[in-house]
Write a protein that holds these residues in place. Structure first.
Motif, PDB file in Angstrom:
ATOM      1  N   ASP A 156     -94.689  51.288  -9.260  1.00  0.00           N
ATOM      2  CA  ASP A 156     -95.385  51.328 -10.549  1.00  0.00           C
ATOM      3  C   ASP A 156     -96.814  51.853 -10.424  1.00  0.00           C
ATOM      4  O   ASP A 156     -97.403  52.278 -11.426  1.00  0.00           O
ATOM      5  CB  ASP A 156     -95.413  49.934 -11.176  1.00  0.00           C
ATOM      6  N   GLY A 157     -97.375  51.797  -9.205  1.00  0.00           N
ATOM      7  CA  GLY A 157     -98.748  52.239  -9.013  1.00  0.00           C
ATOM      8  C   GLY A 157     -98.897  53.573  -8.315  1.00  0.00           C
ATOM      9  O   GLY A 157    -100.014  53.981  -7.973  1.00  0.00           O
ATOM     10  N   LEU A 158     -97.798  54.271  -8.096  1.00  0.00           N
ATOM     11  CA  LEU A 158     -97.886  55.547  -7.393  1.00  0.00           C
ATOM     12  C   LEU A 158     -98.284  56.710  -8.290  1.00  0.00           C
ATOM     13  O   LEU A 158     -98.831  57.707  -7.817  1.00  0.00           O
ATOM     14  CB  LEU A 158     -96.541  55.871  -6.709  1.00  0.00           C
ATOM     15  N   ALA A 159     -97.977  56.604  -9.565  1.00  0.00           N
ATOM     16  CA  ALA A 159     -98.232  57.705 -10.493  1.00  0.00           C
ATOM     17  C   ALA A 159     -98.735  57.130 -11.819  1.00  0.00           C
ATOM     18  O   ALA A 159     -98.582  55.943 -12.090  1.00  0.00           O
ATOM     19  CB  ALA A 159     -96.943  58.513 -10.706  1.00  0.00           C
ATOM     20  N   PRO A 160     -99.327  57.983 -12.665  1.00  0.00           N
ATOM     21  CA  PRO A 160     -99.827  57.496 -13.965  1.00  0.00           C
ATOM     22  C   PRO A 160     -98.718  56.932 -14.833  1.00  0.00           C
ATOM     23  O   PRO A 160     -97.546  57.306 -14.704  1.00  0.00           O
ATOM     24  CB  PRO A 160    -100.428  58.766 -14.594  1.00  0.00           C
ATOM     25  N   ALA A 161     -99.086  56.033 -15.740  1.00  0.00           N
ATOM     26  CA  ALA A 161     -98.108  55.374 -16.599  1.00  0.00           C
ATOM     27  C   ALA A 161     -97.371  56.361 -17.491  1.00  0.00           C
ATOM     28  O   ALA A 161     -96.210  56.134 -17.862  1.00  0.00           O
ATOM     29  CB  ALA A 161     -98.798  54.312 -17.450  1.00  0.00           C
ATOM     30  N   ASP A 162     -98.010  57.484 -17.842  1.00  0.00           N
ATOM     31  CA  ASP A 162     -97.352  58.453 -18.723  1.00  0.00           C
ATOM     32  C   ASP A 162     -96.410  59.387 -17.972  1.00  0.00           C
ATOM     33  O   ASP A 162     -95.713  60.203 -18.573  1.00  0.00           O
ATOM     34  CB  ASP A 162     -98.399  59.265 -19.494  1.00  0.00           C
TER      35      ASP A 162
END
Length: 284
Positions: free
Chosen positions: A34-40
Motif C-alpha cells: 500500500d505504500g509503494l506507490a501513490p494512492a491514485d
C-alpha cells in the motif's frame, strides 16, 4: 504506464500469519504494498508465500510463478522452516537462495530480503534445545547477508533489536508477529526503500487497526491450532533436536561448546565458497 508490480515469496511470515483481517491473513507485505506507490495509482500486489514453505519451495514453485509476473519489486523472506527440519543443510540453502536472487536480479527486479530471529528464542525453549536452532538460524542469516550484498538486495536486518523482546509485537504463538509486528516490518522495509529512492507512496501506519487478541484468545489458539503446529514440527524435528541437545550438554560439560560454533561457521564459509567456485568453473 502499467502500475508497479510487487510480488512476495516466502512462508507463513510473509503469508501474513498473526495479522488476521476477516477470514484471511494480511501481513507486512500487503501493508508495504500500500505504500509503494501513490494512492491514485496503487501497486499490483501478488502474495505467493505459503505457510510451511522452505527454500526448496521458493526455488521450485514460487520463483517460476513470480518471474512470469515480471515484478518491479520482489520480496524473498525464507529460511526459518529449513532450520526446523531434520534435513537442514546450509549448503543447499545457500545454493537455492543464490539461484532465486540471481533470477530476479537478471530481470532487473528490486530484491527485498531479511534475516530473522531464531525460533528457539522466540518459543522460549530450554537452552540445550534453543542453541542448536539459534546456530542454524545464524547460519541462514549469514548466508542471506552475504548473498544480499552480492546481488544488490535491499536487506532488512530483523534478527535482533527491541522489537524481538517487545511482547506487544508478537502473536499468540510467540513465533509470528502480530499486527503491530507486521506493521513494524512494513515500516522498516518502506524506510529502506525510501532511502534508496524506490518508493513514492505514503509510509505505512505503525498503529494497529484492530485490538490485539486477549489472553483467553491466545490460550485458545495455543490449545487448538498451536498444538497442531507444534506436533507437525516435532514429528519431523524432535528426534534430531534431542540428539543435538545431547551434543550441547556433552560439549558444555567438557567446556568445548565453542567447537560447535566453529563447525557451524566453517559450514557457512564452505557453502559460500562453493558458490564462488561454481561461478568460476575455469578458475582452476
Amino acid at each position: 504506464m502499467r502500475p508497479l508490480r510487487f510480488v512476495s515469496l516466502g512462508d507463513s511470515l510473509t503469508e501474513g500469519v498473526g495479522d488476521p483481517v476477516g477470514d484471511t491473513w494480511r501481513g507486512w507485505a500487503a501493508l508495504l504494498a500500500d505504500g509503494l506507490a501513490p494512492a491514485d495509482s496503487p501497486a499490483e500486489f501478488t502474495n505467493l508465500a505459503v505457510s510451511g514453505a522452505q527454500t526448496r519451495d521458493v526455488l521450485e514453485r514460487q520463483t517460476p510463478a513470480a518471474l512470469d509476473l515480471r515484478p518491479d519489486v520482489v520480496s524473498v523472506v525464507i529460511g526459518v522452516n529449513d532450520t526446523l527440519r531434520c534435513t537442514f543443510d546450509i549448503h543447499a540453502v545457500a545454493a537455492r537462495l543464490d539461484q532465486v536472487y540471481a533470477a530476479f536480479r537478471a530481470q532487473g527486479t528490486v530484491l527485498l530480503t531479511a534475516c530473522l530471529p531464531d525460533p528457539g528464542t522466540m518459543l522460549r525453549l530450554p537452552g540445550a534445545l534453543a542453541r542448536p536452532l539459534a546456530r542454524r538460524q545464524r547460519a541462514v542469516n549469514t548466508v542471506v547477508h552475504a548473498l544480499s550484498e552480492r546481488h544488490g538486495a535491499v536487506h532488512l536486518h530483523a534478527a535482533d533489536g527491541d522489537w524481538i523482546s517487545d511482547r506487544a509485537m508478537w502473536s499468540a504463538d510467540r513465533l509470528h508477529p502480530g499486527e503491530r509486528g507486521h506493521r513494524q516490518l512494513a515500516l522498516r522495509f518502506h524506510a529502506l526503500l525510501a532511502e534508496a529512492g524506490l518508493v513514492t507512496g505514503a509510509t505505512p501506519s505503525a498503529e494497529p487497526e484492530f485490538p490485539a487478541p486477549g489472553r483467553s484468545a491466545s490460550l485458545w489458539w495455543l490449545a487448538t491450532a498451536g498444538t497442531g503446529w507444534v506436533a507437525r514440527r516435532c514429528t519431523d524435528l524432535l528426534p534430531q533436536l534431542l540428539t543435538l541437545a545431547a551434543d550441547e550438554v556433552r560439549h558444555k560439560a567438557r567446556g568445548t561448546s565453542s567447537r560447535l560454533d566453529l563447525t557451524a561457521s566453517h559450514a557457512v564459509a564452505s557453502a559460500l565458497a562453493a558458490l564462488k567456485v561454481a561461478e568460476q568453473p575455469d578458475a582452476a
